[in-house]
Write an enzyme that holds these catalytic residues in place. Structure first.
Site, PDB file in Angstrom:
ATOM      1  N   THR A  43       0.840  -1.194   0.000  1.00  0.00           N
ATOM      2  CA  THR A  43       0.000   0.000   0.000  1.00  0.00           C
ATOM      3  C   THR A  43       0.879   1.248   0.000  1.00  0.00           C
ATOM      4  O   THR A  43       2.104   1.158  -0.137  1.00  0.00           O
ATOM      5  CB  THR A  43      -1.026  -0.041   1.158  1.00  0.00           C
ATOM      6  OG1 THR A  43      -1.961   1.014   0.969  1.00  0.00           O
ATOM      7  CG2 THR A  43      -0.367   0.085   2.521  1.00  0.00           C
ATOM      8  N   LYS A  47       3.255   1.433  -3.719  1.00  0.00           N
ATOM      9  CA  LYS A  47       2.667   0.948  -4.975  1.00  0.00           C
ATOM     10  C   LYS A  47       3.430   1.415  -6.216  1.00  0.00           C
ATOM     11  O   LYS A  47       3.550   0.678  -7.187  1.00  0.00           O
ATOM     12  CB  LYS A  47       1.212   1.413  -5.087  1.00  0.00           C
ATOM     13  CG  LYS A  47       0.274   0.793  -4.074  1.00  0.00           C
ATOM     14  CD  LYS A  47      -1.151   1.233  -4.383  1.00  0.00           C
ATOM     15  CE  LYS A  47      -2.084   0.919  -3.237  1.00  0.00           C
ATOM     16  NZ  LYS A  47      -3.481   1.225  -3.586  1.00  0.00           N
ATOM     17  N   ASP A  88      -6.673  -2.694  -7.934  1.00  0.00           N
ATOM     18  CA  ASP A  88      -7.503  -1.585  -7.434  1.00  0.00           C
ATOM     19  C   ASP A  88      -8.631  -1.204  -8.397  1.00  0.00           C
ATOM     20  O   ASP A  88      -9.781  -1.018  -7.981  1.00  0.00           O
ATOM     21  CB  ASP A  88      -6.641  -0.338  -7.181  1.00  0.00           C
ATOM     22  CG  ASP A  88      -5.773  -0.489  -5.937  1.00  0.00           C
ATOM     23  OD1 ASP A  88      -6.187  -1.197  -5.008  1.00  0.00           O
ATOM     24  OD2 ASP A  88      -4.675   0.102  -5.904  1.00  0.00           O
ATOM     25  N   GLY A 115      -6.418  13.029  -8.520  1.00  0.00           N
ATOM     26  CA  GLY A 115      -5.151  12.563  -7.952  1.00  0.00           C
ATOM     27  C   GLY A 115      -4.889  11.147  -8.444  1.00  0.00           C
ATOM     28  O   GLY A 115      -5.385  10.754  -9.505  1.00  0.00           O
ATOM     29  N   ALA A 117      -5.936   8.189  -7.235  1.00  0.00           N
ATOM     30  CA  ALA A 117      -7.167   7.378  -7.286  1.00  0.00           C
ATOM     31  C   ALA A 117      -8.099   7.871  -8.393  1.00  0.00           C
ATOM     32  O   ALA A 117      -8.726   7.075  -9.089  1.00  0.00           O
ATOM     33  CB  ALA A 117      -7.873   7.423  -5.930  1.00  0.00           C
ATOM     34  N   VAL A 140      -7.686  22.317 -11.688  1.00  0.00           N
ATOM     35  CA  VAL A 140      -8.345  21.990 -12.961  1.00  0.00           C
ATOM     36  C   VAL A 140      -7.365  21.379 -13.960  1.00  0.00           C
ATOM     37  O   VAL A 140      -7.708  20.459 -14.709  1.00  0.00           O
ATOM     38  CB  VAL A 140      -9.021  23.257 -13.557  1.00  0.00           C
ATOM     39  CG1 VAL A 140      -9.665  22.961 -14.889  1.00  0.00           C
ATOM     40  CG2 VAL A 140     -10.049  23.801 -12.578  1.00  0.00           C
TER      41      VAL A 140
HETATM   42  P1  ATR Z   1      -5.056   9.722  -3.898  1.00  0.00           P
HETATM   43  O1  ATR Z   1      -3.901   8.819  -4.214  1.00  0.00           O
HETATM   44  O2  ATR Z   1      -5.889   9.271  -2.725  1.00  0.00           O
HETATM   45  O3  ATR Z   1      -5.886  10.052  -5.091  1.00  0.00           O
HETATM   46  P2  ATR Z   1      -3.888  12.344  -4.144  1.00  0.00           P
HETATM   47  O4  ATR Z   1      -3.201  11.922  -5.393  1.00  0.00           O
HETATM   48  O5  ATR Z   1      -3.161  13.184  -3.153  1.00  0.00           O
HETATM   49  O6  ATR Z   1      -4.404  11.085  -3.332  1.00  0.00           O
HETATM   50  O7  ATR Z   1      -5.250  13.089  -4.573  1.00  0.00           O
HETATM   51  C1  ATR Z   1      -6.108  13.724  -3.665  1.00  0.00           C
HETATM   52  C2  ATR Z   1      -7.326  14.240  -4.405  1.00  0.00           C
HETATM   53  O8  ATR Z   1      -8.192  14.906  -3.466  1.00  0.00           O
HETATM   54  C3  ATR Z   1      -7.000  15.285  -5.476  1.00  0.00           C
HETATM   55  O9  ATR Z   1      -7.997  15.236  -6.462  1.00  0.00           O
HETATM   56  C4  ATR Z   1      -7.101  16.575  -4.664  1.00  0.00           C
HETATM   57  O10 ATR Z   1      -7.309  17.731  -5.426  1.00  0.00           O
HETATM   58  P3  ATR Z   1      -6.038  18.535  -6.054  1.00  0.00           P
HETATM   59  O11 ATR Z   1      -5.603  17.731  -7.249  1.00  0.00           O
HETATM   60  O12 ATR Z   1      -6.565  19.864  -6.409  1.00  0.00           O
HETATM   61  O13 ATR Z   1      -4.987  18.560  -4.974  1.00  0.00           O
HETATM   62  C5  ATR Z   1      -8.308  16.291  -3.817  1.00  0.00           C
HETATM   63  N1  ATR Z   1      -8.351  17.106  -2.608  1.00  0.00           N
HETATM   64  C6  ATR Z   1      -7.622  16.940  -1.491  1.00  0.00           C
HETATM   65  N2  ATR Z   1      -7.916  17.896  -0.585  1.00  0.00           N
HETATM   66  C7  ATR Z   1      -8.864  18.688  -1.149  1.00  0.00           C
HETATM   67  C8  ATR Z   1      -9.586  19.855  -0.717  1.00  0.00           C
HETATM   68  N3  ATR Z   1      -9.393  20.407   0.487  1.00  0.00           N
HETATM   69  N4  ATR Z   1     -10.492  20.393  -1.581  1.00  0.00           N
HETATM   70  C9  ATR Z   1     -10.696  19.870  -2.793  1.00  0.00           C
HETATM   71  N5  ATR Z   1     -10.039  18.768  -3.262  1.00  0.00           N
HETATM   72  C10 ATR Z   1      -9.141  18.187  -2.452  1.00  0.00           C
END
Ligand code: ATR
Length: 262
Positions: A43, A47, A88, A115, A117, A140
């Site tokens: 995890t 990964k 996944d 992100g 996921a 965006v």
């Molecule tokens: P994961 O592997 O779980 O996808 P990540 O790659 O860090 O983790 O992605 C987190 C996601 O949650 C992203 O889409 C992030 O938005 P940004 O790309 O703009 O960072 C979103 N996210 C996290 N905190 C947020 C917040 N406070 N408001 C809106 N989106 C958030």
């Protein structure tokens, strides 16, 4: 869930949790191979690192650029090879089917998050032939990047960055917003009303009901949290290691007992 599954099938196997620092990952994989482990789950943050530490990548690991499951397989001369898989994306689709009865082919989907996921979910939904995919993310440019990838790889999928004006079959949250009690909803209800959605899935499973899911229930949507995705990625890994069908219901009961104490 794996130990419950081994017990249910009468297999004399054991699943153990080992904490490994990223700098020790290569040694840990070698150690598991030498000790006769059948395989491993990995995890965060392992990964991505493990992609360069296995002998071979299965198509699933190649597609998603990440490894969450390793199987040690003897080659022709009995030397163990480490094969990397990723279960996944499969887990997500199986959970959407089992928990929400969503038919992805031809569906309209609003995906929140771009992100790690979110990217995997977006590409998997496109590979499952959804008709229209709406991508929304705080940053965006990350949604635009994924939209570009989908246009190239899956030209028949209509992909839009931004909220839909029409109804959708599914809203899927792949952001981390909702994990903490003080978090708001990842959905901007000024831009999109949950009355426009038939079903809402939140990849977050703790808390069991995020603000998004509570609002979705209030709007009479079918809802599910991400516990089924956790179960199904595990079930697929179980099948890779043992070659036997996973007792999914047993695994789900074990996970729910452990996560929710039910
Ligand atoms: P994961 O592997 O779980 O996808 P990540 O790659 O860090 O983790 O992605 C987190 C996601 O949650 C992203 O889409 C992030 O938005 P940004 O790309 O703009 O960072 C979103 N996210 C996290 N905190 C947020 C917040 N406070 N408001 C809106 N989106 C958030």
């Amino acid at each position: 869930m794996h130990n419950a599954a081994f017990a249910a099938l009468g297999l004399n196997w054991q699943y153990v949790a080992l904490e490994v620092e990223p700098e020790n990952l290569r040694v840990a994989i070698e150690d598991a191979r030498a000790k006769g482990f059948a395989g491993l789950n990995l995890t965060v943050p392992h990964k991505l690192l493990a992609v360069d530490m296995v002998d071979e990548l299965d198509a699933s690991a190649k597609t998603w650029g990440a490894v969450n499951t390793i199987k040690f397989v003897p080659d022709a001369v009995g030397k163990l090879r480490a094969i990397g898989f990723n279960t996944d994306a499969n887990g997500l689709v199986n959970s959407l089917r089992e928990d929400l009865a969503v038919e992805l082919r031809g569906a309209k989907v609003l995906l929140l998050g771009a992100g790690g996921a979110g990217r995997t979910a977006a590409l998997k939904l496109a590979a499952e032939s959804v008709a229209e995919l709406f991508l929304v993310n705080r940053t965006v440019s990350k949604a635009e990047e994924i939209a570009g990838e989908i246009k190239k790889q899956f030209p028949s999928v209509k992909v839009v960055v931004g909220y839909p004006k029409t109804n959708v079959d599914l809203v899927l949250n792949a952001t981390s917003l909702g994990l903490k009690p003080e978090d708001g909803s990842p959905l901007d209800e000024k831009q999109f009303s949950l009355k426009q959605a038939r079903a809402v899935y939140d990849m977050i499973y703790k808390p069991a009901e995020t603000k998004l899911l509570a609002a979705a229930k209030a709007a009479s949507c079918r809802t599910a949290n991400g516990i089924g995705m956790l179960v199904h990625q595990g079930a697929k890994a179980f099948e890779i290691w043992t070659g036997q069908p996973a007792p999914v219901a047993v695994m789900r009961r074990a996970v729910e007992g452990s996560v929710y104490g039910v």
